[in-house]
Scaffold this motif. Structure first.
Motif, PDB file in Angstrom:
ATOM      1  N   VAL A  36       5.215  -5.022  -5.158  1.00 44.99           N
ATOM      2  CA  VAL A  36       6.492  -4.347  -5.412  1.00 44.99           C
ATOM      3  C   VAL A  36       7.163  -4.958  -6.644  1.00 44.99           C
ATOM      4  N   SER A  83       2.254  -7.838  -0.658  1.00 45.57           N
ATOM      5  CA  SER A  83       3.076  -6.662  -0.945  1.00 45.57           C
ATOM      6  C   SER A  83       4.313  -7.047  -1.758  1.00 45.57           C
ATOM      7  N   TRP A 128      13.190  -2.550   0.412  1.00 46.86           N
ATOM      8  CA  TRP A 128      13.355  -2.807  -1.022  1.00 46.86           C
ATOM      9  C   TRP A 128      14.379  -1.857  -1.643  1.00 46.86           C
TER      10      TRP A 128
END
Ligand code: NOJ
Length: 568
Positions: free
Chosen positions: A402, A398, A299
């Motif tokens: 995020v 997830s 990310w």
């Protein structure tokens, strides 16, 4: 001399069951589907197969939240179906490795339900603490989970908080409690008795949490935006003791093995775990080599940096040599596809092959993730169909965590989506592309998750028929690993041109010095001029593998990789 054991020379094929093959046509991969593909796995030259969790699970984290360790999730089949897979695998010479997720369970596990009710002996099976503040509703400390947000969840029934380093549906087990360890050892014996050959142990270096004198968990470094508190649980105070305890179960059986997934591990730490004298792990799944295009997690994206990658490989290959053992992988269910990251979707086959060469000739055990061998790529999430919610394309918990964290930091959705395209774990989880037909041959009905539209060109059936395909290249590479095991798997690593941004060049030399290979890889879209290439290839070199077919030119073309046997 390095001791030779079966798991050191193996190629371990990872199956993420939900997206592998659908045998009963309900849109979800299952054991029947797996059974029908074992011969395919074997045909790659694989020696073993690792199954991501097949156990009963509410699937909040797709199986990494286990509600019953001793049974198979009904979506995947039954214990009998599993036994059929195990038997067939053994019959054709494949070992079977189960995922063992013991840092946490699902909040639907009986142990957790009984712990909430303070039913003995489960009261202290998990990590409970009283809340702070007047009403006791403020989290016990500032720890944050890996799937961002507080690592604590309040439980009404107990009037206390429980710790979860991952989702709130994944409460952490209390390994300080000997009864928990006995329960886990019992689970291990259950599968070992059935005949499985080893375990891949999920986030295993995080199972021991540091406590203060009063038994509570200490506050974490407030500057950490996620996984806050990690300094108190990564390689925690009793980790070696716990691992030795679990290892003692394996020792009750003949020749089984375990690999531990180990966030933030470096070679120095690895040497403390993967060490014959310690009797803990046989190898560790580290992440440093997956950080060549990001800062710690995909990310936080950066341009691919070959120099950084080579440094990581150099460290692991040289520091562990004759002292410990490497686990070499490029993809998993947690990582976006490698061609989309370190390679080029434009030069799909060439870069896929170059990357295959790059990591297959390193010392250690080789891991191949489903679909990697045909060059599956990440999905393009940036163009959601008109009028649809772009977030409906994603399935992974997830990704949403995020996203929410990034929103909090003020990022706009367009930017988050763009990042998710390159970073989300969903990228690795699209159904395996078996054919160019309906639903990529994964299922007769609409699959649970989007099939990557490139299945028409990238699929097993098509690549089987093409002797020059990436699939058949993987077969060649795996066969060469075995043929030249003395140098490839067990040999010494020497690297050249450490600061070169285009070339990755290394030698592998057998322990007795009799066999030597040179691996030359152009890991870029630009050609390497003749003069530079000539200097890398000694006169007595005999080419044993090349990414491009036909005459080898005197330049290195984009993503051209070659392996040479060097004669004395
Ligand atoms: C690591 C697993 O590989 C990942 O998929 C999972 O979400 C976390 N551990 C938590 O179990």
């Amino acid at each position: 001399m390095e001791e030779r054991r079966w798991f050191k020379s193996m190629t371990l094929y990872q199956v993420w069951p939900r997206s592998f093959a659908d045998g009963n046509n309900d849109g979800i991969g299952d054991l029947k589907g797996i059974l029908s593909k074992l011969d395919y796995i074997k045909s790659l030259g694989a020696d073993a197969v690792w199954f991501s969790p097949l156990y009963v699970s509410p699937q909040n984290d797709y199986g990494y939240d286990i509600a019953d360790y001793k049974n198979i999730d009904p979506a995947y089949g039954t214990l009998d179906d599993f036994k059929a897979v195990l038997d067939k695998a053994h019959e054709i010479g494949l070992k079977v490795v189960m995922d063992l997720v013991i840092n946490h369970t699902s909040d639907q596990h009986e142990w957790f339900k009984k712990s909430c009710a303070k039913e003995e002996p489960y009261t202290d099976f998990y990590i409970w603490e009283k809340g702070r503040g007047k009403d006791g509703k403020k989290a016990p400390n500032n720890w944050m989970s890996t799937f961002p947000g507080s690592a604590w969840e309040y439980n009404e029934q107990r009037g206390e908080f429980y710790l979860h380093l991952y989702a709130k549906e994944q409460p952490d087990l209390n390994h300080d409690n000997p009864a928990v360890r006995e329960a886990i050892k019992d689970v291990m014996r259950f599968w070992l008795d059935m005949g499985v050959d080893g375990f891949r142990e999920d986030v295993i270096t995080q199972i021991s949490k540091r406590r203060k004198k009063d038994g509570k968990l200490p506050a974490g470094n407030p500057l950490m935006p996620a996984s806050r508190g990690m300094e108190h649980y990564n390689n925690g105070p009793h980790i070696h003791e716990f691992l030795q305890d679990y290892r003692s179960v394996l020792a009750e059986y003949d020749d089984r093995f375990q690999v531990g997934e180990s966030p933030m591990v470096n070679p120095k730490t690895a040497l403390k775990y993967v060490n014959e004298n310690r009797q803990e792990l046989d190898m560790m799944i580290g992440f440093q080599h997956m950080e060549a295009d990001c800062i710690i997690i995909p990310w936080v994206h950066k341009k691919f940096d070959l120099v950084k990658l080579k440094k990581v490989y150099y460290n692991w290959q040289t520091k562990l040599y004759h002292r410990a053992w490497n686990a070499n992988y490029l993809e998993s269910h947690d990582q976006p596809r490698i061609i989309s990251r370190y390679g080029s979707e434009k030069l799909h086959d060439e870069s896929g092959k170059a990357l295959a060469v790059m990591y297959s000739f390193l010392s250690g055990t080789q891991f191949v993730y489903q679909g990697q061998e045909i060059g599956m790529t990440s999905l393009d999430y940036t163009h959601a169909p008109e009028g649809t919610d772009p977030w409906a394309q994603f399935k992974d918990i997830s990704t949403f965590c995020v996203r929410d964290l990034m929103r909090k930091f003020g990022f706009k959705d367009a930017k988050i989506l763009k990042t998710a395209h390159t970073a989300a774990r969903d990228n690795a989880r699209t159904p395996v592309q078996w054919t160019g037909g309906k639903n990529a041959g994964f299922s007769d009905v609409e699959p649970w998750f989007t099939v990557n539209p490139n299945y028409v060109g990238v699929n097993v059936e098509k690549e089987e028929a093409d002797p020059n395909s990436l699939l058949n290249f993987y077969r060649k590479v795996i066969a060469l690993r075995k043929k030249y095991a003395d140098s490839v798997i067990y040999g010494k690593f020497d690297m050249y041109l450490k600061n070169d941004r285009q070339l990755f060049v290394y030698d592998k030399t057998s322990e007795d010095d009799k066999q030597k290979l040179r691996v030359v890889i152009n890991l870029s879209e630009k050609s390497v001029p003749r003069k530079r290439v000539a200097a890398l290839i000694p006169e007595n070199a005999h080419e044993i593998l090349s990414v491009y077919e036909g005459e080898l030119g005197d330049k290195l073309r984009p993503y051209e990789a070659r392996v040479y046997l060097l004669h004395k």
